[in-house]
Design a protein around this motif. Sequence first.
Motif, PDB file in Angstrom:
ATOM      1  N   SER A  63       0.825  -1.202   0.000  1.00  0.00           N
ATOM      2  CA  SER A  63       0.000   0.000   0.000  1.00  0.00           C
ATOM      3  C   SER A  63       0.858   1.251   0.000  1.00  0.00           C
ATOM      4  N   ALA A  64       1.901   1.267   0.825  1.00  0.00           N
ATOM      5  CA  ALA A  64       2.803   2.415   0.884  1.00  0.00           C
ATOM      6  C   ALA A  64       3.515   2.601  -0.453  1.00  0.00           C
ATOM      7  N   ALA A  65       3.965   1.503  -1.058  1.00  0.00           N
ATOM      8  CA  ALA A  65       4.661   1.594  -2.336  1.00  0.00           C
ATOM      9  C   ALA A  65       3.734   2.136  -3.417  1.00  0.00           C
ATOM     10  N   HIS A  66       2.501   1.695  -3.416  1.00  0.00           N
ATOM     11  CA  HIS A  66       1.526   2.179  -4.400  1.00  0.00           C
ATOM     12  C   HIS A  66       1.310   3.678  -4.235  1.00  0.00           C
ATOM     13  N   ASP A  67       1.061   4.120  -3.014  1.00  0.00           N
ATOM     14  CA  ASP A  67       0.840   5.544  -2.750  1.00  0.00           C
ATOM     15  C   ASP A  67       2.063   6.375  -3.119  1.00  0.00           C
ATOM     16  N   ALA A  68       3.254   5.863  -2.778  1.00  0.00           N
ATOM     17  CA  ALA A  68       4.484   6.595  -3.065  1.00  0.00           C
ATOM     18  C   ALA A  68       4.720   6.701  -4.572  1.00  0.00           C
ATOM     19  N   CYS A  69       4.472   5.624  -5.301  1.00  0.00           N
ATOM     20  CA  CYS A  69       4.654   5.670  -6.760  1.00  0.00           C
ATOM     21  C   CYS A  69       3.697   6.668  -7.399  1.00  0.00           C
ATOM     22  N   LEU A  70       2.475   6.720  -6.930  1.00  0.00           N
ATOM     23  CA  LEU A  70       1.526   7.698  -7.462  1.00  0.00           C
ATOM     24  C   LEU A  70       1.993   9.125  -7.182  1.00  0.00           C
ATOM     25  N   ALA A  71       2.487   9.360  -5.984  1.00  0.00           N
ATOM     26  CA  ALA A  71       2.968  10.700  -5.632  1.00  0.00           C
ATOM     27  C   ALA A  71       4.173  11.085  -6.485  1.00  0.00           C
ATOM     28  N   VAL A  72       5.074  10.144  -6.700  1.00  0.00           N
ATOM     29  CA  VAL A  72       6.250  10.425  -7.536  1.00  0.00           C
ATOM     30  C   VAL A  72       5.801  10.701  -8.973  1.00  0.00           C
ATOM     31  N   ALA A  73       4.871   9.911  -9.481  1.00  0.00           N
ATOM     32  CA  ALA A  73       4.384  10.118 -10.847  1.00  0.00           C
ATOM     33  C   ALA A  73       3.756  11.507 -10.997  1.00  0.00           C
ATOM     34  N   ARG A  74       2.994  11.934  -9.988  1.00  0.00           N
ATOM     35  CA  ARG A  74       2.397  13.274 -10.039  1.00  0.00           C
ATOM     36  C   ARG A  74       3.459  14.371 -10.005  1.00  0.00           C
ATOM     37  N   ASP A  75       4.591  14.092  -9.363  1.00  0.00           N
ATOM     38  CA  ASP A  75       5.654  15.088  -9.205  1.00  0.00           C
ATOM     39  C   ASP A  75       6.711  15.034 -10.309  1.00  0.00           C
ATOM     40  N   LEU A  76       6.566  14.156 -11.292  1.00  0.00           N
ATOM     41  CA  LEU A  76       7.601  13.999 -12.315  1.00  0.00           C
ATOM     42  C   LEU A  76       7.952  15.305 -13.038  1.00  0.00           C
ATOM     43  N   PRO A  77       6.979  16.131 -13.420  1.00  0.00           N
ATOM     44  CA  PRO A  77       7.370  17.379 -14.086  1.00  0.00           C
ATOM     45  C   PRO A  77       8.268  18.264 -13.205  1.00  0.00           C
ATOM     46  N   ARG A  78       7.960  18.345 -11.926  1.00  0.00           N
ATOM     47  CA  ARG A  78       8.772  19.139 -11.010  1.00  0.00           C
ATOM     48  C   ARG A  78      10.124  18.461 -10.785  1.00  0.00           C
ATOM     49  N   LEU A  79      10.129  17.154 -10.670  1.00  0.00           N
ATOM     50  CA  LEU A  79      11.372  16.421 -10.443  1.00  0.00           C
ATOM     51  C   LEU A  79      12.331  16.551 -11.625  1.00  0.00           C
ATOM     52  N   ALA A  80      11.791  16.676 -12.823  1.00  0.00           N
ATOM     53  CA  ALA A  80      12.627  16.801 -14.016  1.00  0.00           C
ATOM     54  C   ALA A  80      13.446  18.085 -13.993  1.00  0.00           C
ATOM     55  N   ARG A  81      12.970  19.083 -13.264  1.00  0.00           N
ATOM     56  CA  ARG A  81      13.683  20.360 -13.188  1.00  0.00           C
ATOM     57  C   ARG A  81      14.703  20.397 -12.057  1.00  0.00           C
ATOM     58  N   ARG A  82      14.756  19.367 -11.236  1.00  0.00           N
ATOM     59  CA  ARG A  82      15.654  19.362 -10.079  1.00  0.00           C
ATOM     60  C   ARG A  82      17.031  18.848 -10.456  1.00  0.00           C
ATOM     61  N   VAL A  93       9.794  12.781  -1.481  1.00  0.00           N
ATOM     62  CA  VAL A  93       8.366  12.560  -1.745  1.00  0.00           C
ATOM     63  C   VAL A  93       7.904  11.263  -1.095  1.00  0.00           C
ATOM     64  N   ILE A  94       8.696  10.206  -1.245  1.00  0.00           N
ATOM     65  CA  ILE A  94       8.321   8.903  -0.679  1.00  0.00           C
ATOM     66  C   ILE A  94       8.227   8.987   0.844  1.00  0.00           C
ATOM     67  N   ARG A  95       9.228   9.612   1.478  1.00  0.00           N
ATOM     68  CA  ARG A  95       9.186   9.733   2.944  1.00  0.00           C
ATOM     69  C   ARG A  95       7.961  10.518   3.400  1.00  0.00           C
ATOM     70  N   ARG A  96       7.632  11.582   2.663  1.00  0.00           N
ATOM     71  CA  ARG A  96       6.459  12.396   3.020  1.00  0.00           C
ATOM     72  C   ARG A  96       5.179  11.571   2.903  1.00  0.00           C
ATOM     73  N   VAL A  97       5.038  10.837   1.813  1.00  0.00           N
ATOM     74  CA  VAL A  97       3.831  10.035   1.597  1.00  0.00           C
ATOM     75  C   VAL A  97       3.697   8.968   2.668  1.00  0.00           C
ATOM     76  N   VAL A  98       4.788   8.288   2.958  1.00  0.00           N
ATOM     77  CA  VAL A  98       4.752   7.216   3.959  1.00  0.00           C
ATOM     78  C   VAL A  98       4.427   7.785   5.333  1.00  0.00           C
ATOM     79  N   ALA A  99       5.031   8.915   5.681  1.00  0.00           N
ATOM     80  CA  ALA A  99       4.763   9.536   6.983  1.00  0.00           C
ATOM     81  C   ALA A  99       3.312   9.988   7.087  1.00  0.00           C
ATOM     82  N   GLN A 100       2.779  10.543   6.020  1.00  0.00           N
ATOM     83  CA  GLN A 100       1.385  11.005   6.035  1.00  0.00           C
ATOM     84  C   GLN A 100       0.402   9.845   6.088  1.00  0.00           C
TER      85      GLN A 100
END
Length: 145
Positions: free
Chosen positions: A45-64, A74-81
Amino acid sequence: MSVVDEQLHSAARAAAAGDRGSVEAAVDVLWPRVVRYCRARSAESAAHDACLAVARDLPRLARREHPLQEIYRVIRRVVAQGGHITAAAAEGPLQSLEPIAREIVTLRLIDGLSVPDTAGVLGLPVGRVLVVQHRALRTLHGQTG
């Protein structure tokens, strides 16, 4: 019928007959299996949620400059939440470590990241990662020895 099935069958019959000790025996047999099952489901469940969050953040991550560091953030934030880790991390030897040491051990030994990658993810110098990892492993070794 497996040995576990026989143990549970026997404990269930004894419990039905009023033997309170048999309930404890059944829990002793079931506990490790239930914990493994629940941990695996929480991890999925955590992996699924984290992957979705990362996928949503891909445009922003591409600029980092350091996208891997941002992905782990992102993964730590999702898991903690989501509270997915609390049940699994509430027990076990890693709980005795400081949070940064626990994170380094997890990234290095469980996720398989290199020392430089771990340092990049956590924003720490390579030397600090090595020192904290060394101390954490000595602490863990002392618990099992």
